[in-house]
Write an enzyme that holds these catalytic residues in place. Sequence first.
Site, mmCIF file in Angstrom:
data_model
loop_
_atom_site.group_PDB
_atom_site.id
_atom_site.type_symbol
_atom_site.label_atom_id
_atom_site.label_comp_id
_atom_site.label_asym_id
_atom_site.label_seq_id
_atom_site.Cartn_x
_atom_site.Cartn_y
_atom_site.Cartn_z
ATOM 1 C CB SER A 88 -0.873 -0.078 1.240
ATOM 2 O OG SER A 88 -1.756 0.993 1.241
ATOM 3 C CD GLU A 118 1.886 7.183 -11.684
ATOM 4 O OE1 GLU A 118 1.171 6.502 -10.916
ATOM 5 O OE2 GLU A 118 2.806 6.707 -12.339
ATOM 6 C CE LYS A 120 -3.871 6.806 -2.563
ATOM 7 N NZ LYS A 120 -5.201 6.213 -2.419
ATOM 8 C CG ASP A 122 -11.605 6.625 -4.399
ATOM 9 O OD1 ASP A 122 -11.094 5.649 -3.827
ATOM 10 O OD2 ASP A 122 -12.485 7.330 -3.878
ATOM 11 C CE1 TYR A 228 -0.656 1.288 -9.237
ATOM 12 C CE2 TYR A 228 -2.752 2.156 -9.988
ATOM 13 C CZ TYR A 228 -2.024 1.408 -9.092
ATOM 14 O OH TYR A 228 -2.645 0.775 -8.066
ATOM 15 C CE LYS A 316 -6.598 9.528 0.897
ATOM 16 N NZ LYS A 316 -6.793 8.227 1.433
ATOM 17 C CB CYS A 410 -48.755 9.506 -5.747
ATOM 18 S SG CYS A 410 -47.981 10.564 -6.981
ATOM 19 C CB CYS A 413 -51.835 11.507 -9.069
ATOM 20 S SG CYS A 413 -51.204 9.872 -8.674
ATOM 21 C CB CYS A 428 -47.028 6.932 -7.911
ATOM 22 S SG CYS A 428 -48.577 7.330 -8.747
ATOM 23 C CB CYS A 433 -49.011 9.621 -11.771
ATOM 24 S SG CYS A 433 -48.199 10.845 -10.729
HETATM 25 S S1 IVH Z 1 1.288 2.974 -6.739
HETATM 26 C C1 IVH Z 1 3.187 -0.242 -3.752
HETATM 27 N N1 IVH Z 1 -0.108 4.593 -8.165
HETATM 28 O O1 IVH Z 1 -3.779 3.663 -3.994
HETATM 29 C C2 IVH Z 1 2.065 0.652 -3.965
HETATM 30 N N2 IVH Z 1 -1.224 3.386 -6.452
HETATM 31 O O2 IVH Z 1 -3.472 4.094 -1.096
HETATM 32 C C3 IVH Z 1 1.947 0.938 -5.386
HETATM 33 N N3 IVH Z 1 -3.638 3.819 -6.338
HETATM 34 O O3 IVH Z 1 -3.355 0.336 -3.095
HETATM 35 C C4 IVH Z 1 0.807 1.784 -5.621
HETATM 36 N N4 IVH Z 1 -3.717 5.226 -8.006
HETATM 37 O O4 IVH Z 1 -4.557 0.738 -5.264
HETATM 38 C C5 IVH Z 1 -0.139 3.732 -7.153
HETATM 39 N N5 IVH Z 1 -1.254 6.053 -9.563
HETATM 40 C C6 IVH Z 1 -1.261 5.180 -8.559
HETATM 41 C C7 IVH Z 1 -2.432 4.852 -7.875
HETATM 42 C C8 IVH Z 1 -2.383 3.950 -6.816
HETATM 43 C C9 IVH Z 1 -4.418 4.602 -7.090
HETATM 44 C C10 IVH Z 1 -4.096 3.024 -5.178
HETATM 45 C C11 IVH Z 1 -3.509 1.645 -5.106
HETATM 46 C C12 IVH Z 1 -2.993 1.535 -3.687
HETATM 47 C C13 IVH Z 1 -3.645 2.680 -2.999
HETATM 48 C C14 IVH Z 1 -2.779 3.162 -1.863
#
Ligand code: IVH
Length: 670
Positions: A88, A118, A120, A122, A228, A316, A410, A413, A428, A433
């Site tokens: 992570s 890059e 991130k 979601d 990525y 973040k 409703c 109506c 309804c 309606c």
């Molecule tokens: S690099 C070893 N690059 O964010 C970790 N992660 O909060 C390599 N995520 O579990 C991750 N965009 O699922 C990386 N451009 C990005 C990402 C990214 C989303 C996610 C990924 C990771 C989580 C960590």
Amino acid sequence: MAEEKQTQANTKARMDYLYQEIPRLNQAYYDEDAPLVTDAEYDALLRELQQLEATNPQWRQADSPTQRVGGSRLAKFAPVQHQAPLLSLANTFSGEELREFAQRCEKLAEQPLSYVLEPKIDGLTIALTYENGRLVQAATRGDGLVGENVLENVRTIAGLPKQLTDFQGRLLVRGEVYMPKQAFAELNEQREADGETVFANPRNAAAGSLRQLDAAVTASRRLAVWLYDILLLEGAEWPQTHQQALAWLQKQGLPVIPEVFAGDIEAVVAQLAPWQEKRHRLDFDIDGLVLKVDNEQVRAQLGNTAKAPRAAIAYKFPAEAVETIVLDIQVGVGRTGVLTPLAVLEPVWVAGSQISKATLHNEDNVAAKDIRIGDRVLLHKAGDVIPEIIKALPEKRTGQERVFVMPHNCPECGTPAKRPEGEAAWRCPNRQCPARVREGLEHFVSRQAMYIEGLGPQLLNQLLAAGKIKNAADIFQLTMDDLLPLERMGQKSAQNVLDAIDKARTRPLGALLAALGIPYVGSRAGRLLAANFPSLQLLTAASKEDLLAVADIGEIIAESVVNWFADPDNQQLLAGLQAGGVQPQAEVVADKPTEGPFAGKVVVLTGTLPNLTRSEAKAKLEAAGAKVTGSVSRKTDYVLAGAEAGSKLAKAQELGIAVIDEAAMLQMLS
Ligand code: IVH
């Protein structure tokens, strides 16, 4: 004898019960992501029905769930042991913390470094394995050590190659599966109209869609993926920098994360502020940015802590929730009759726009969040698009707040509403309606349906009030004399409306199907049906089995279509449309041409074209067999450039790729 009869009656009753119960369980499982029984219980019921059918074929139903293609549920996805733990990232929240991260990295590496920034995404981590160029595994992250193989579902993701053409080695690549904001908004809109529970955000929607045991459901959900990180590479030289790694992936035709920036740490930190606003312009939800050391050798040298690599870190975004007040809770009636509570808010700015309303979805949601009229609440935009009340702030109550009670009639109506068992919504049932009629017409003329420009909600209301229209078919009987007496309607605008109506007469069949409001049939299902049943006559004649034979059309859509076309009121509507000159055009079948100047070519669009919108140009190119991609590489055959084309044009020139303009494209197409 009497005893035997009794047993027979019991058997028949049991089969009838199973014919009702199993589809109900399937729906809860596949479509609502909310199983009602365990897998073992389900399997036992299905087996019981199979045995009863074998011994009592006279009572077997043609559409039996035992005949469902791919209907036997996989017990679960196969576990996958990751080659190396899927780590992570540590989180940071300021530019200052990013500078500290860079200092640590540069100290360990004993050299100044450059970085890649890059978005991130979601979404959900996915680890893809290609062997001999073929996609052979797609593993979720799981607990980081063991994930699940969701290959069949990932194979349904558009734009992800199942076979690489130029690389025959072994590649493990990490990325993120996500649901585009637009797809999320449309999915929820459809679910709300159908009285189903909505997904809280695109991430949940993506998760619910990826872990479907029926890949056809996943296919219908429009997931996407950005890659990525290379995790393992055999059969090609490991790129020296992360940027080169991304470029290499792109060269293999893989969907590589866009909006990547590279530079030293100060240049990176300077990007944070513009990103706060820019994030809202992307079609995917991001919850921050990821900063990575560019040099691959240094990345390897820095290694990992127990949880995360030392050479990458997440930034973040600050949470974008704002406080406001619920002034009132009103109840709206949708085109399918669903009653939806709507919070009227004191207007506030959030994520780039001013918000004064937020859907509360259904009475259970209001109760679960205990949102009261007069409450102060926290508001954000789910998936960056849909205003959502996160929670009430009960500590700020004055005692003047009022608990919301869902009306059981409703509000439009007065007809007693119904809440079908197992559904979250009150409906309804009155098809006449006024709210349902109005909403249905608004949907009918909307852009994703019949696209009658100029015939907006206001004009529809005037026409309804003046008694000029009662249903969609009446629109095609309108004349200049009907329009001219209306408020603020001149000769020219009336003519424009009539022209738009005329244009709609020959809209594609798929669009008409989406417009009709057939439950579960939106634009995508409409197109799919139209491509397989190219006229209304063929569709009217189609049986449930015929419909089920179409890939991606499941039980629920098939049943809904058959029921809709069997309804006499709907048949009358179709006759009315036909009488009004509506002649939907057969859908251009998605079979790609194999000849012509664009067949099999890779084209990149950039800049503003003089006449066509980008999506129109894209559609034309795709119809001619081209693949339209987002960035220029050596694989690109043509760059279609308009005004203010930027770096893509420069890159094309650098690589010596043919650059064409709109006129040249149209000439090549003709
Ligand atoms: S690099 C070893 N690059 O964010 C970790 N992660 O909060 C390599 N995520 O579990 C991750 N965009 O699922 C990386 N451009 C990005 C990402 C990214 C989303 C996610 C990924 C990771 C989580 C960590």
